[in-house]
Write an enzyme that holds these catalytic residues in place. Sequence first.
Site, PDB file in Angstrom:
ATOM      1  CB  SER A  48      -0.925   0.014   1.228  1.00  0.00           C
ATOM      2  OG  SER A  48      -0.157   0.031   2.433  1.00  0.00           O
ATOM      3  N   GLY A  59       4.935   3.351  -0.684  1.00  0.00           N
ATOM      4  CA  GLY A  59       6.334   3.369  -1.080  1.00  0.00           C
ATOM      5  C   GLY A  59       6.653   2.424  -2.222  1.00  0.00           C
ATOM      6  CB  ALA A  62       2.671  -8.620   6.951  1.00  0.00           C
ATOM      7  CB  VAL A  73       7.467  -5.386   5.809  1.00  0.00           C
ATOM      8  CG1 VAL A  73       6.883  -5.011   7.166  1.00  0.00           C
ATOM      9  CG2 VAL A  73       6.506  -6.307   5.064  1.00  0.00           C
ATOM     10  CE1 TYR A 124      17.701   3.390   5.755  1.00  0.00           C
ATOM     11  CE2 TYR A 124      19.428   2.209   4.579  1.00  0.00           C
ATOM     12  CZ  TYR A 124      18.096   2.378   4.890  1.00  0.00           C
ATOM     13  OH  TYR A 124      17.176   1.528   4.354  1.00  0.00           O
ATOM     14  CE  LYS A 170      16.438  -1.712   4.806  1.00  0.00           C
ATOM     15  NZ  LYS A 170      15.115  -2.175   4.326  1.00  0.00           N
ATOM     16  CB  THR A 180       8.911   6.151   1.174  1.00  0.00           C
ATOM     17  OG1 THR A 180       9.963   5.972   2.139  1.00  0.00           O
ATOM     18  CG2 THR A 180       9.435   5.803  -0.222  1.00  0.00           C
TER      19      THR A 180
END
Length: 405
Positions: free
Chosen positions: A55, A57, A117, A145, A244, A253, A285
């Site tokens: 829904s 990005g 989810a 997600v 990040y 990540k 986003t």
Amino acid sequence: MTERVIDRPRSRGFLFLDSHPAGCRQLVSDMWEAVPAPATPPPADGPVALVIGSSAGYGLAATLAGLKRAGIRGIGVCFEKPGSARRTATAGWYRTAATAELAREAGRDMVFLNGDAFSDALKEQVADLVAERFGGKLDHLIYSVAAPRRTDPETGTTYASVLQPIGAASRTRTLVFDGEGAPEVKEVRTAPATEEDIAQTVAVMGGADWERWIDHLAGRGLLAEGFSTAALSYIGSSLTEAIYRKGTIGAAKAHLEGTARTLDKRLSELVGGRAVTSVNGAAVTQSSTAIPGIALYVGLLRGVLGAQLVPPTAQLSELWDQLTGARPLDLDAEGRVRLDGWELTPQVQAAVAERWQRATTENIAELADLDWFHGEVHRLYGFAVPGVDYAAPVATEVAWPQEPA
């Protein structure tokens, strides 16, 4: 049905408390039009796909690009809240309704499920749908997600993710806007994460839930021969790496990429399949605007690249081409699909870095494309979308796309 005028959003920084139904609908329509049409129209019985995080990005872009370019049918999963007479629905609710309408118009059988989810109950619901409605075999799974917390279905433990550097505090430049939209460049200090912070962020944003989805579907015998799956990721610039890629999110990540290698080996042996991470380029986003420094970086990047900044729909169209075999998988040495090459060229990064160092509140309008960035943030919630009459009353209670009986 209650209608009201929503001519301007209420917001706290980059967090908006309202969304606009007509604006979200038009935004989805614009994204659909931006997806390049395939050279040959896809067949009616296209590949069966599951998009987790459909829904917003890059997950929304993956859904739209998959429907139009790859001719997918299947299931989109997201977690959104409905509207009422007093409050609007979340933007993702309205975007999903618009996406479902476009799918119907294109003749694509696409079911959208609204729920957690991370839960095993939703995994079982999806598995039942694949078995009963879509021929019992799934061809592709996109995992996109971004969540602040996750409850482990086995233990009941709830983990919370954080945005913090690892090892030492970081200072980074960032961009904020006041209530009137005036920009300010300032420096923010973020304390270092603890080992517990890192572990919790990895538990939320790493590969555990992605692997759990694959395990569940494989356990039901629902993976088609040649099944492929991609988890969407980001690496980004050295300008933002402290908070990040070298921070807690980066640790998650890295775990996601390790999971991809594990799954790739298993799927190859099980169904001749593939698992990859797809490293996407920068975009505005709802999740990225929460990360310190990203707003300034993306605004400057747009200032350097202008219209050459590649939108998510174009990037995900390229990913679908690779996943469906229209083009071969183009992997880096770590086995990742790289869709961010346009962003990370030395020339582009040098130009952004030079502007980053010079940026102040006084000159930021000359260095960054603030009108574009400010508009992109608003468009995430259906505001500032060209062609929408914001003086007209709109219904805030929009029905969720009809689910199967």
